[in-house]
Design a protein around this motif. Structure first.
Motif, PDB file in Angstrom:
ATOM      1  N   GLN A 196      -3.990   3.236   0.032  1.00 59.49           N
ATOM      2  CA  GLN A 196      -3.647   1.833   0.205  1.00 59.49           C
ATOM      3  C   GLN A 196      -4.570   0.891  -0.558  1.00 59.49           C
ATOM      4  O   GLN A 196      -4.377  -0.333  -0.514  1.00 59.49           O
ATOM      5  N   GLU A 197      -5.547   1.435  -1.259  1.00 60.41           N
ATOM      6  CA  GLU A 197      -6.310   0.613  -2.192  1.00 60.41           C
ATOM      7  C   GLU A 197      -5.419   0.152  -3.340  1.00 60.41           C
ATOM      8  O   GLU A 197      -5.673  -0.883  -3.967  1.00 60.41           O
ATOM      9  N   TYR A 198      -4.381   0.917  -3.636  1.00 64.67           N
ATOM     10  CA  TYR A 198      -3.511   0.633  -4.777  1.00 64.67           C
ATOM     11  C   TYR A 198      -2.104   0.224  -4.355  1.00 64.67           C
ATOM     12  O   TYR A 198      -1.449  -0.552  -5.053  1.00 64.67           O
ATOM     13  N   ILE A 199      -1.609   0.760  -3.231  1.00 63.65           N
ATOM     14  CA  ILE A 199      -0.250   0.466  -2.786  1.00 63.65           C
ATOM     15  C   ILE A 199      -0.306   0.080  -1.312  1.00 63.65           C
ATOM     16  O   ILE A 199      -0.865   0.817  -0.498  1.00 63.65           O
ATOM     17  N   SER A 200       0.269  -1.056  -0.972  1.00 60.87           N
ATOM     18  CA  SER A 200       0.233  -1.492   0.426  1.00 60.87           C
ATOM     19  C   SER A 200       1.162  -0.633   1.281  1.00 60.87           C
ATOM     20  O   SER A 200       2.109  -0.013   0.785  1.00 60.87           O
ATOM     21  N   GLY A 201       0.898  -0.610   2.581  1.00 54.62           N
ATOM     22  CA  GLY A 201       1.627   0.248   3.498  1.00 54.62           C
ATOM     23  C   GLY A 201       3.119  -0.002   3.553  1.00 54.62           C
ATOM     24  O   GLY A 201       3.895   0.900   3.849  1.00 54.62           O
ATOM     25  N   GLU A 202       3.556  -1.233   3.228  1.00 56.04           N
ATOM     26  CA  GLU A 202       4.987  -1.543   3.321  1.00 56.04           C
ATOM     27  C   GLU A 202       5.811  -0.777   2.295  1.00 56.04           C
ATOM     28  O   GLU A 202       7.031  -0.650   2.436  1.00 56.04           O
ATOM     29  N   TYR A 203       5.158  -0.242   1.235  1.00 58.03           N
ATOM     30  CA  TYR A 203       5.881   0.531   0.226  1.00 58.03           C
ATOM     31  C   TYR A 203       5.426   1.992   0.199  1.00 58.03           C
ATOM     32  O   TYR A 203       5.669   2.695  -0.769  1.00 58.03           O
ATOM     33  N   LEU A 204       4.774   2.428   1.269  1.00 63.67           N
ATOM     34  CA  LEU A 204       4.371   3.830   1.376  1.00 63.67           C
ATOM     35  C   LEU A 204       5.160   4.497   2.508  1.00 63.67           C
ATOM     36  O   LEU A 204       5.298   3.924   3.588  1.00 63.67           O
ATOM     37  N   PRO A 205       5.656   5.711   2.289  1.00 61.26           N
ATOM     38  CA  PRO A 205       6.359   6.430   3.362  1.00 61.26           C
ATOM     39  C   PRO A 205       5.378   6.857   4.449  1.00 61.26           C
ATOM     40  O   PRO A 205       4.161   6.899   4.222  1.00 61.26           O
TER      41      PRO A 205
END
Length: 496
Positions: A196-205
């Motif tokens: 989540q340093e690179y991708i926020s949780g809303e776009y992570l499965p």
């Protein structure tokens, strides 16, 4: 190159290169403004594009099962607002017979995105959860890497590798050998604790620690997360309890009745009067008479759209909550349009589903709802299609029109969101019934930076030439002194 290898290039690529300055600039940037290296890259990528028939790749020419397994797709955005290109490694197995089709699938997705979003950079995500030896395919990985390093210039921001198994450490040492120093710096090895340093949780499965409920399926192709409908009065929240669903429905019905009673000769005048009436009822959305146009314009076949690429909103501290989109109909027919977004719960768009008369311009006001703030991941999609002169422009007619219109006849254009941290916005924004015009846009700054790099390069070349002349002068001076001394020595020897 063109004279010697014209038969190895697709004429459409050559024509585009001659007309698209941005494409040329991306090649130059990716090769650090070294012209010879840039030419070699263009030559190699053009030959590759023709070999893989990139310009003609479509869903119909590729096996359907390639799309159904969901190994490759576009979905979501990273924290910098770049589109995510997912490679679910567990769905991939080595098979030499299928290798060419799988490589064409990669080319299809990259070309599909490049044409749709005008070559905006991507972030590649290798999701290696639940993978093993049977999924290791270095040839395929190398092809994906080569696509970004050799064929699609300035198209890669970073490669996020999630939970790489220890057994693949040796394999990725080989992969690093294929990458240049610039590309190696883009590798980001992550796990559940730091992705989540690179991708926020809303776009992570969920298996990556996120909350994204997205489930890949085909058909259709993943449609960029845009959602409809977009409500003109904004979503109903606690802050807007006075705006009930009945009021929204009444507004829609009233608008439909106005449009339905229009005659062909009155359509244009009534449209203007209706817009003026709407503006009078919402003083915060009145456009000043001396308002200036946006600095950039996308010139589409049906509509010209300003701004061309980005909507600029302020942060919570600044409080700039509104932006203006100007649509200009450049056809001889009525053009229907609608606006979609990836975050409908945040925005109020007025109008969000309407039509534009031939040769006229129409203003769309996009405002943030309540106390929310814009983010770099938010996107807007403007869809447009020509209507028959006999078609009505009311709500029922528009609804039916969008159900019937073929997808091939729909123009699509995407806009990104940009959050301004300073008090001086860099693009057209609405605040306190006034427009703030930027001093510089990102494109201006990028062009200036490129220009400065070119000047710096020329200065370095001049400095090297000066040093070379200086060294030559020193050598010649030493030779002159040596010759003079030798002459004096000979003269002295003869006298003796």
């Amino acid at each position: 190159y063109l004279l010697d290898k014209s038969d190895k290039y697709d004429s459409r690529d050559v024509e585009r290169l001659q007309q698209d300055d941005k494409w040329v600039e991306n090649y130059l940037i990716w090769r650090h403004d070294v012209v010879d290296d840039t030419l070699k890259m263009i030559d190699e990528s053009f030959q590759w594009r023709k070999e893989y028939t990139v310009n003609d790749l479509s869903e119909s020419v590729l096996p359907k099962w390639l799309f159904e397994i969901g190994a490759l797709f576009l979905h979501g955005y990273d924290k910098e607002g770049y589109k995510l290109f997912w490679f679910k490694v567990k769905h991939h197995t080595r098979d030499p017979k299928q290798q060419l089709d799988k490589k064409k699938l990669v080319a299809f997705w990259l070309e599909h995105y490049a044409k749709r979003d005008h070559g905006k950079p991507l972030t590649v995500v290798f999701d290696m959860a639940e993978t093993g030896i049977s999924h290791i395919d270095l040839d395929f990985v190398r092809f994906i890497v080569n696509c970004f390093t050799d064929y699609y210039p300035n198209f890669l921001t970073k490669i996020v590798i999630f939970e790489m198994p220890w057994i693949m450490n040796a394999a990725f040492k080989i992969v690093k050998g294929w990458l240049g120093p610039d590309a190696i710096s883009m590798l980001k090895f992550t796990n559940k604790s730091d992705v989540q340093e690179y991708i926020s949780g809303e776009y992570l499965p969920p298996h990556m620690g996120g909350t994204d409920s997205f489930k890949y399926s085909y058909p259709p192709l993943v449609d960029d997360d845009f959602q409809t409908p977009l409500c003109e009065n904004g979503p109903i929240t606690n802050e807007d309890e006075h705006e009930s669903k009945e009021e929204i429905d009444a507004d829609t019905k009233e608008a439909g009745e106005v449009n339905e009673t229009q005659t062909p000769n009155q359509k244009k005048m009534n449209s203007i009067e209706h817009i003026s009436k709407s503006e009078e009822t919402d003083k915060t959305e009145v456009k000043p008479k001396n308002a200036k146009k946006a600095l950039t314009t996308y010139k589409g076949p049906l509509l010209h759209i300003s701004p061309a690429e980005e909507l600029y909103f302020g942060s919570k501290e600044i409080g700039e909550k509104k932006c203006l989109i100007v649509l200009t109909n450049v056809t001889k027919n009525v053009v229907a349009f609608k606006v979609r977004t990836t975050a409908p719960e945040k925005y109020r768009v007025k109008p969000s589903n309407s039509s534009c008369e031939p040769g006229t311009s129409l203003d769309i006001i996009v405002s943030l709802h309540g106390g929310v703030a814009a983010s770099l991941q938010d996107r807007f999609l403007i869809m447009a299609a020509e209507m028959d002169q006999s078609s009505g422009a009311g709500v029922p007619e528009l609804t039916q029109f969008w159900k019937d219109v073929p997808r091939t006849k729909v123009m699509e254009h995407r806009l990104r969101c940009h959050v301004i941290e300073s008090s001086k916005p860099s693009s057209l924004t609405l605040k306190d019934n006034a427009f703030n015009i930027p001093a510089k846009t990102n494109e201006d700054l990028h062009m200036q930076l490129t220009h400065l790099l070119q000047i710096n390069k020329r200065l370095e070349e001049q400095m090297h030439r000066c040093l070379w002349f200086q060294q030559l002068s020193v050598v010649l001076s030493l030779l002159s002194v040596t010759v003079a001394a030798f002459c004096f020595y000979l003269a002295y020897a003869q006298r003796s």
